[in-house]
Design an enzyme around this catalytic site. Structure first.
Site, PDB file in Angstrom:
ATOM      1  N   TYR A 120      47.880  58.701  33.905  1.00  0.00           N
ATOM      2  CA  TYR A 120      48.104  58.569  35.353  1.00  0.00           C
ATOM      3  C   TYR A 120      46.779  58.756  36.056  1.00  0.00           C
ATOM      4  CZ  TYR A 120      52.699  57.771  37.262  1.00  0.00           C
ATOM      5  OH  TYR A 120      53.834  57.164  37.706  1.00  0.00           O
ATOM      6  N   GLU A 146      46.350  58.090  39.861  1.00  0.00           N
ATOM      7  CA  GLU A 146      46.457  57.725  41.290  1.00  0.00           C
ATOM      8  C   GLU A 146      45.221  58.193  42.029  1.00  0.00           C
ATOM      9  OE1 GLU A 146      50.105  58.908  43.169  1.00  0.00           O
ATOM     10  OE2 GLU A 146      51.275  58.015  41.562  1.00  0.00           O
ATOM     11  N   ASP A 191      42.833  34.538  50.570  1.00  0.00           N
ATOM     12  CA  ASP A 191      43.518  34.734  49.288  1.00  0.00           C
ATOM     13  C   ASP A 191      43.030  33.610  48.367  1.00  0.00           C
ATOM     14  OD1 ASP A 191      45.249  34.675  47.161  1.00  0.00           O
ATOM     15  OD2 ASP A 191      47.065  34.924  48.368  1.00  0.00           O
ATOM     16  N   THR A 210      44.117  36.969  42.307  1.00  0.00           N
ATOM     17  CA  THR A 210      44.687  37.410  41.038  1.00  0.00           C
ATOM     18  C   THR A 210      43.577  37.247  40.000  1.00  0.00           C
ATOM     19  OG1 THR A 210      45.512  35.185  40.670  1.00  0.00           O
ATOM     20  CG2 THR A 210      47.098  36.808  41.487  1.00  0.00           C
ATOM     21  N   LYS A 263      44.645  33.536  36.808  1.00  0.00           N
ATOM     22  CA  LYS A 263      44.800  32.082  36.994  1.00  0.00           C
ATOM     23  C   LYS A 263      43.508  31.401  36.525  1.00  0.00           C
ATOM     24  CE  LYS A 263      48.241  32.427  40.676  1.00  0.00           C
ATOM     25  NZ  LYS A 263      48.222  33.736  41.344  1.00  0.00           N
ATOM     26  N   ARG A 274      46.845  39.529  33.575  1.00  0.00           N
ATOM     27  CA  ARG A 274      47.701  39.435  34.761  1.00  0.00           C
ATOM     28  C   ARG A 274      47.381  40.609  35.683  1.00  0.00           C
ATOM     29  NH1 ARG A 274      51.503  36.207  35.806  1.00  0.00           N
ATOM     30  NH2 ARG A 274      50.975  35.129  33.889  1.00  0.00           N
TER      31      ARG A 274
HETATM   32  N1  DSN Z   1      52.917  32.296  41.157  1.00  0.00           N
HETATM   33  C1  DSN Z   1      51.713  31.841  41.753  1.00  0.00           C
HETATM   34  C2  DSN Z   1      51.613  30.372  41.747  1.00  0.00           C
HETATM   35  O1  DSN Z   1      52.221  29.772  40.886  1.00  0.00           O
HETATM   36  O2  DSN Z   1      50.933  29.776  42.558  1.00  0.00           O
HETATM   37  C3  DSN Z   1      51.512  32.392  43.081  1.00  0.00           C
HETATM   38  O3  DSN Z   1      52.517  33.275  43.399  1.00  0.00           O
END
Ligand code: DSN
Length: 492
Positions: free
Chosen positions: A79, A81, A256, A285, A288, A294
């Protein structure tokens, strides 16, 4: 540079340590099998499925075995935090190292003054960013005006006034059907319940972002936050222009970049198209186009960094230290020159895929792409997005349906299929392979018919796929997939 040298310099990391990784996975799966065999079986099957299908989901990729292995450790058991050097638990010295290294790589990679590696996902990263803006621009001035240092020092009445102010702010983001994301202030998401939201769209003729209309909407609505970024817009964005608009109306620019972070990291998007120097706060994120584990990440200019640093326990649960460690490994990989070659190939491959569709008479939203996304309008095939997505899956082509601007079929059935090139580029696909992918997709869609529901009606979900189509496409895909193996040298 020859085609071969581009291929090898853009190659996914992992081949050089495939034997070691194989031994590690074989041992790990034997251990898992001894406790819960169904999980070991599903894990093996997932690799087989991913190896055997054309993964064209724009938001997916294949992380390296180094990144994946990093997640499977005892860092998960701690943990932590709080933030680096300031935790609510004892014994966080190693987590401090992990989080510091991840943040350092993120700062260096993106040229950001500050990076926060804790968010568990993109939604979490956006929540951290929203609350950092609210804390900096609404809560802090209110506390100062009331002569208080902390919210706990406020009377009930003053706290109620502050809560109302926090809940009454405005946010302007891209509309969903133009390619915006649910977390950019839409009602089904917490962001839509937090903010008064208005959207900006794209030009109905061209499908392109209209900066003049965006500026007019910002002048009229005067948002606290202007959100840039998208999850289904196949074009580049001028973030310097967005910053000018934000400055003119006194908004904070939050971008974003979850989808295109890999193109920023790989220097495909530079100058006005790189959001990091222009935005006050940038979120992403890590799984991607960035090809990491993830998770999420927040980058911020100094005026917002203290508030971002309070993300946990403000809106985040305890940090996933094993995932932060994997983010550090992935970000280290993304700092290698080979990642720039990879990112350029992702964008080149998207162009090849788009050309492949256009050459076969298909219609694309905006007429093409200059990022990693291709958005195909499937109404020209007489199908809904849902029918097209299902028929493609029958043939081993994994995509997702997506709304298109002014979508006649709504957000559930949709009229579009979103394609992305990051995953198959990691496998080694180049322009020729993506042209073949376009041919196979068009073959499936040309051989799919909506099911009839009566003399004049057609289902929006049911369809028939002509006999032999799935088998023909699967056989052709298998050849290209075999020539571009996923995790080459990794045996289970
Ligand atoms: N799940 C992502 C996407 O496919 O674009 C964004 O939430």
């Amino acid at each position: 540079m020859t085609a071969d040298s581009v291929t090898s310099s853009a190659a996914a990391p992992g081949a050089e340590y495939a034997d070691t990784a194989s031994a590690a996975y074989q041992a790990a799966l034997r251990v898992i099998e001894s406790v819960e065999p169904r999980i070991a079986a599903a894990t093996r099957k997932e690799l087989a499925d991913q190896r055997g299908s054309l993964k064209l989901i724009a938001s997916e990729n294949y992380a390296s075995p180094a990144v994946l292995l990093t997640m499977g450790t005892w860092l998960s058991d701690k943990y932590a935090e709080g933030t680096i050097g300031h935790r609510f638990y004892a014994g966080c010295q190693n987590v401090d190292v992990v989080e510091s290294v991840a943040a350092e790589h993120a700062r260096e990679l993106f040229g950001a003054p500050y990076a926060y590696a804790q968010p568990h996902s993109g939604i979490d990263a956006n929540l951290v960013a929203f609350w950092a803006v609210l804390a900096t621009r609404v809560e802090a001035p209110e506390l100062a005006e009331l002569g208080a240092k902390h919210v706990n020092d406020l009377s009930e009445a003053d706290w109620e006034t502050l809560r109302n102010k926090l809940g009454n702010q405005r946010l302007l983001g891209m509309s969903l059907d133009a390619g915006g994301h649910l977390t950019h202030g839409f009602r089904p998401n917490i962001s839509g319940k937090m903010f008064h939201q208005r959207s900006y769209g794209t030009d109905p003729e061209t499908g392109l972002l209209d900066y003049d209309k965006l500026a007019a909407a910002a002048r009229e609505f005067k948002p606290l936050i202007l959100v840039g970024g998208y999850s289904a817009y196949p074009r580049r964005v001028n973030f310097a222009k967005l910053r000018e608009i934000a400055d003119e109306v006194g908004a904070t620019l939050m971008v974003d970049m979850a989808h295109f972070a890999g193109l920023v990291a790989g220097k495909v998007f530079t100058g006005d198209e790189n959001p990091v120097p222009h935005a006050h706060v940038t979120t992403t994120t890590t799984h991607k186009s960035l090809r990491g584990p993830r998770g999420g990440l927040v980058l911020a200019q100094p005026e917002y960094s203290d508030a971002v640093d309070k993300g946990c326990p403000m809106v985040l649960g305890g940090p996933l230290s094993h995932v932060m460690a994997a983010k550090a490994v992935a970000l280290a990989e993304a700092r290698q020159p080979s990642f720039q070659a990879y990112a350029q190939r992702v964008a080149d491959n998207a162009k090849a895929l788009a050309e492949g569709f256009l050459n076969r008479g298909a219609r694309l939203v905006t007429g093409g792409t200059d990022n990693h996304i291709v958005l195909l309008d499937v109404t020209s095939f007489g199908l809904t997005g849902r029918q097209a997505e299902s028929a493609l899956l029958d043939a081993g082509v994994v995509t997702n349906r997506n709304s298109i601007p002014a979508d006649p079929n709504g957000a559930w059935y949709t009229s579009g299929i979103r394609f992305g090139t990051p995953a198959l580029t990691t496998r080694g696909f180049g322009s020729a392979e993506f042209d073949r992918v376009a041919e196979l997709v068009v073959d499936v869609l040309n051989n799919t018919q909506p099911a009839s529901t009566g003399p004049t009606g057609f289902s929006k979900a049911k369809y028939t796929l002509a006999d032999g189509t799935a088998e023909r496409v699967q056989a052709a895909s298998a050849e290209i997939l075999a020539a571009n193996p996923l995790y080459p040298g990794l045996t289970l």
